[in-house]
Design a protein around this motif. Structure first.
Motif, short mmCIF file in Angstrom:
data_model
loop_
_atom_site.label_atom_id
_atom_site.label_comp_id
_atom_site.label_asym_id
_atom_site.label_seq_id
_atom_site.Cartn_x
_atom_site.Cartn_y
_atom_site.Cartn_z
N ASP A 3 0.89 -1.25 -0.03
CA ASP A 3 -0.13 -0.02 0.19
C ASP A 3 0.83 1.21 0.17
O ASP A 3 1.51 1.46 1.06
CB ASP A 3 -0.86 0.18 1.26
CG ASP A 3 -1.66 -1.26 1.49
OD1 ASP A 3 -1.25 -2.41 0.95
OD2 ASP A 3 -2.81 -1.01 1.75
N GLY A 45 -2.97 -2.06 -4.38
CA GLY A 45 -4.16 -1.04 -4.05
C GLY A 45 -3.73 -0.16 -2.97
O GLY A 45 -3.00 -0.28 -2.18
N ASP A 46 -5.01 0.75 -2.62
CA ASP A 46 -4.60 1.89 -1.80
C ASP A 46 -3.37 2.87 -2.38
O ASP A 46 -2.40 2.74 -1.38
CB ASP A 46 -4.57 1.35 -0.32
CG ASP A 46 -6.18 1.13 0.18
OD1 ASP A 46 -6.94 1.31 -0.42
OD2 ASP A 46 -6.07 0.89 1.45
N LEU A 47 -3.61 3.30 -3.32
CA LEU A 47 -2.12 3.96 -4.03
C LEU A 47 -2.10 5.20 -3.46
O LEU A 47 -1.16 5.89 -3.20
CB LEU A 47 -2.53 4.30 -5.55
CG LEU A 47 -2.79 3.08 -6.37
CD1 LEU A 47 -3.25 3.43 -7.94
CD2 LEU A 47 -1.76 2.10 -6.37
N SER A 66 0.01 12.39 -2.68
CA SER A 66 -0.93 11.53 -3.68
C SER A 66 -0.97 11.91 -4.94
O SER A 66 -1.01 11.21 -6.03
CB SER A 66 -2.43 11.48 -3.06
OG SER A 66 -2.86 10.62 -1.85
N VAL A 114 0.16 9.67 -8.01
CA VAL A 114 -0.69 9.22 -9.36
C VAL A 114 -0.03 9.57 -10.58
O VAL A 114 0.02 8.76 -11.59
CB VAL A 114 -2.10 9.72 -9.11
CG1 VAL A 114 -2.70 9.76 -10.37
CG2 VAL A 114 -2.68 9.14 -7.99
N THR A 135 -2.52 -2.16 -11.07
CA THR A 135 -2.82 -2.26 -10.02
C THR A 135 -4.29 -2.97 -9.83
O THR A 135 -5.18 -2.92 -10.71
CB THR A 135 -2.72 -1.02 -9.02
OG1 THR A 135 -3.03 -1.08 -7.71
CG2 THR A 135 -3.78 -0.03 -9.55
N LEU A 171 -7.53 -2.25 -7.35
CA LEU A 171 -8.15 -1.30 -6.51
C LEU A 171 -8.47 -1.52 -4.87
O LEU A 171 -9.00 -2.66 -4.77
CB LEU A 171 -9.39 -0.52 -6.98
CG LEU A 171 -9.42 -0.29 -8.59
CD1 LEU A 171 -10.68 0.11 -9.02
CD2 LEU A 171 -8.58 0.98 -8.73
N HIS A 178 -9.36 2.67 -0.23
CA HIS A 178 -9.19 4.29 -0.50
C HIS A 178 -9.11 4.68 -1.85
O HIS A 178 -9.83 5.90 -2.03
CB HIS A 178 -7.89 4.62 -0.13
CG HIS A 178 -7.89 4.41 1.61
ND1 HIS A 178 -8.38 5.29 2.44
CD2 HIS A 178 -7.44 3.55 2.31
CE1 HIS A 178 -8.21 5.09 3.59
NE2 HIS A 178 -7.46 4.02 3.79
N ASP A 179 -9.02 3.79 -2.88
CA ASP A 179 -8.97 4.22 -4.50
C ASP A 179 -10.52 4.44 -4.78
O ASP A 179 -10.90 5.29 -5.45
CB ASP A 179 -8.42 3.10 -5.09
CG ASP A 179 -6.94 2.86 -4.62
OD1 ASP A 179 -6.22 3.86 -4.65
OD2 ASP A 179 -6.50 1.66 -4.68
N PHE A 236 -8.14 5.58 -13.08
CA PHE A 236 -8.50 4.86 -11.93
C PHE A 236 -9.43 3.71 -12.20
O PHE A 236 -9.37 2.61 -11.86
CB PHE A 236 -8.95 5.60 -10.62
CG PHE A 236 -7.89 5.65 -9.80
CD1 PHE A 236 -7.25 4.91 -8.73
CD2 PHE A 236 -7.31 6.95 -9.53
CE1 PHE A 236 -6.44 5.21 -7.75
CE2 PHE A 236 -6.40 7.55 -8.65
CZ PHE A 236 -5.86 6.56 -7.80
N HIS A 241 -6.58 -6.79 -3.11
CA HIS A 241 -6.29 -5.64 -2.08
C HIS A 241 -6.51 -6.14 -0.59
O HIS A 241 -5.43 -6.10 0.14
CB HIS A 241 -7.22 -4.23 -2.22
CG HIS A 241 -6.84 -3.38 -0.98
ND1 HIS A 241 -5.42 -2.72 -0.88
CD2 HIS A 241 -7.64 -2.85 -0.17
CE1 HIS A 241 -5.62 -1.89 -0.06
NE2 HIS A 241 -6.65 -2.17 0.64
#
Ligand SMILES: [Mn+2]
Length: 271
Positions: free
Chosen positions: A11, A39-41, A48, A52, A64, A66, A69-70, A105, A122
């Motif tokens: 993460d 996930g939780d990129l 952030s 991204v 990735t 998801l 958080h995404d 996303f 995830h």
């Protein structure tokens, strides 16, 4: 010429600096190597937006699954929810390229087969699903997330129930169970009910709660490794080489971990 590498990172949570340190340590070459994430990129870390922008620039060298958080970020962009108090998403939400970021996303699945023997998810693999079934259920959700009704999907995903899986679940309960199992699961009750209240290390949890990876799964091919994130308190301790937990809590001041697939070894940087 050196061989290409495949890295699967835990993460990132918007910890751009940590990601850069990790990729430098790996001598990651964006013309040759491939990066996967669990996930939780984005969300809690310092940048952030930079995270991204960097990952988008990797193009098809990056993929990735998801995380919660995404998905929450996507819901916030549509005015369905407010950003969480500790999220630091404002620069991302205000960016002029937000529509492209949202589109980017939405292309990612809930589960993916990164190599012949590594399935990424995830939170975890629900114990009555094979990885083929997981991938098929992920596709059901992904098709909706990419399609015209994606905002409705996100609007309906909030809530903890149903807490048990049946193949004949349909519509909103089906979507919600799949999303919850794939992105939020940690513990299950004795009858395989999802339980969301506890986030602790298994040693500190009540005896009636079982980490999903300790529940016997007769549908899981022993050759498949399940690579997941989401559970920082676990610190990667699953007690089994088949279940690879990569969230080691960098955003909480601990470490960012990646699995180096070719050598089956771990790379780690400290916050
Ligand atoms: Mn998560």
């Amino acid at each position: 010429m050196s061989r290409s590498q495949t890295l699967i990172v835990g993460d990132i949570q918007g910890c751009y600096g940590g990601l850069m340190k990790l990729l430098e340590k790996a001598h990651f070459d964006d013309k040759r190597d491939t990066l996967f994430a669990v996930g939780d990129l984005i969300a809690r870390g310092e940048d952030s937006l930079a995270t991204v922008q960097f990952l988008m620039k990797l193009g098809d060298r990056f993929s990735t699954v998801l995380g919660n958080h995404d998905l929450h970020f996507l819901a916030v962009t549509q005015g369905l929810k407010k950003a969480k108090k500790n999220d630091r998403l404002t620069p991302l939400l205000n960016h002029r390229h937000l529509p492209e970021i949202i589109h980017w996303f939405r292309q990612f699945p809930l589960a993916l087969q990164a190599t012949k023997h590594h399935t990424l998810i995830h939170a975890g693999l629900y114990p009555s699903w094979s990885t083929d079934k997981l991938l098929a259920l992920s596709t059901e959700i992904s098709d909706k997330l990419k399609g015209p009704d994606w905002v409705t999907l996100l609007k309906n995903m909030y809530g903890d129930g149903p807490d048990n899986w049946h193949d004949d679940l349909s519509d909103i309960p089906r979507e919600r169970f799949i999303i919850n199992a794939c992105t939020r699961m940690r513990f299950l009750r004795n009858n395989q009910q999802l339980e969301f209240a506890s986030k602790s290390h298994p040693s500190e949890a009540s005896k009636e709660l079982h980490p999903w990876f300790t529940v016997s799964n007769p549908f899981l091919d022993p050759q498949q490794r399940i690579v997941f994130g989401h559970w920082a308190a676990l610190e990667g301790e699953t007690g089994s080489s088949q279940f690879i937990g990569l969230d080691t809590g960098y955003v909480w001041g601990n470490t960012l971990t990646a699995l180096h697939v070719e050598s089956n070894s771990y790379l780690c940087v400290s916050a």
